[in-house]
Write a protein that holds these residues in place. Structure first.
Motif, PDB file in Angstrom:
ATOM      1  N   ASP A   1       1.125   1.868   4.637  1.00  0.00           N
ATOM      2  CA  ASP A   1       2.038   0.739   4.805  1.00  0.00           C
ATOM      3  C   ASP A   1       3.312   1.142   4.083  1.00  0.00           C
ATOM      4  O   ASP A   1       3.505   0.874   2.894  1.00  0.00           O
TER       5      ASP A   1
ATOM      6  N   GLU B   1       6.480   0.302   4.370  1.00  0.00           N
ATOM      7  CA  GLU B   1       7.407  -0.750   3.920  1.00  0.00           C
ATOM      8  C   GLU B   1       7.060  -1.265   2.539  1.00  0.00           C
ATOM      9  O   GLU B   1       7.932  -1.519   1.716  1.00  0.00           O
ATOM     10  N   ARG B   2       5.770  -1.423   2.274  1.00  0.00           N
ATOM     11  CA  ARG B   2       5.318  -1.979   0.988  1.00  0.00           C
ATOM     12  C   ARG B   2       4.877  -0.904   0.003  1.00  0.00           C
ATOM     13  O   ARG B   2       4.398  -1.218  -1.074  1.00  0.00           O
ATOM     14  N   LYS B   3       4.997   0.363   0.408  1.00  0.00           N
ATOM     15  CA  LYS B   3       4.636   1.495  -0.456  1.00  0.00           C
ATOM     16  C   LYS B   3       3.200   1.360  -0.972  1.00  0.00           C
ATOM     17  O   LYS B   3       2.930   1.422  -2.172  1.00  0.00           O
ATOM     18  N   ARG B   4       2.273   1.195  -0.031  1.00  0.00           N
ATOM     19  CA  ARG B   4       0.861   1.084  -0.397  1.00  0.00           C
ATOM     20  C   ARG B   4       0.018   1.790   0.650  1.00  0.00           C
ATOM     21  O   ARG B   4       0.475   2.042   1.773  1.00  0.00           O
TER      22      ARG B   4
ATOM     23  N   THR C   1      -2.033  -0.120  -4.741  1.00  0.00           N
ATOM     24  CA  THR C   1      -0.660  -0.247  -5.200  1.00  0.00           C
ATOM     25  C   THR C   1      -0.504   0.767  -6.330  1.00  0.00           C
ATOM     26  O   THR C   1      -1.203   0.694  -7.344  1.00  0.00           O
TER      27      THR C   1
END
Length: 139
Positions: free
Chosen positions: A37, A39-42, A117
């Motif tokens: 993901d 966009e969310r850096k995960r 995360t």
């Protein structure tokens, strides 16, 4: 290109991670497919929280470490990522869509969807010069 971009390009070019959990003096590692993901850096991955040793550990202690690595024998081309982060169960449609887009066969084996995360990332990239390191510290 900045260090963060170099690291995330490497993450996006792979799809298997190793993850190590720890709880009450017990430690265990597992390999899993992951989807990015960006966009969310995960990272998103699936595993049972009840039927696996690492899943039970992650429920008890969300702090994990792990790696993503290439499988080359040529030391001059070797690349590998080390990470630290926190895992949580994620139940959002957008996260599931991202994972299922990359791994549609997972619909038949509906396990729990988790996300990592990151708190720290370190990429070693010998193709950029032996021992070249790129880091990204989030905290």
């Amino acid at each position: 290109m900045n260090q963060e971009s170099i690291i995330w390009n490497y993450i996006r070019s792979n799809h298997v991670l190793s993850l190590t959990g720890y709880h009450n003096g017990d430690i265990w590692a597992a390999n899993m497919f992951y989807a990015v993901d960006y966009e969310r850096k995960r990272l998103l991955f699936m595993t049972s929280e009840i039927n696996t040793r690492h899943g039970a550990m992650m429920l008890a202690n969300s702090h994990v470490v792990g790696t993503v690595s290439d499988q080359t024998r040529d030391v001059a081309q070797l690349k590998g990522l080390q990470y630290a982060g926190k895992v949580t169960i994620v139940n959002t449609k957008d996260a599931m869509d991202i994972y299922m887009q990359q791994f549609p066969m997972a619909k038949q084996h509906q396990e729990t969807l988790w996300m990592i995360t990151f708190t720290e990332l370190k990429l070693t990239d010998n193709s950029a010069g032996f021992g070249t390191k790129y880091t990204w510290n989030i905290e």
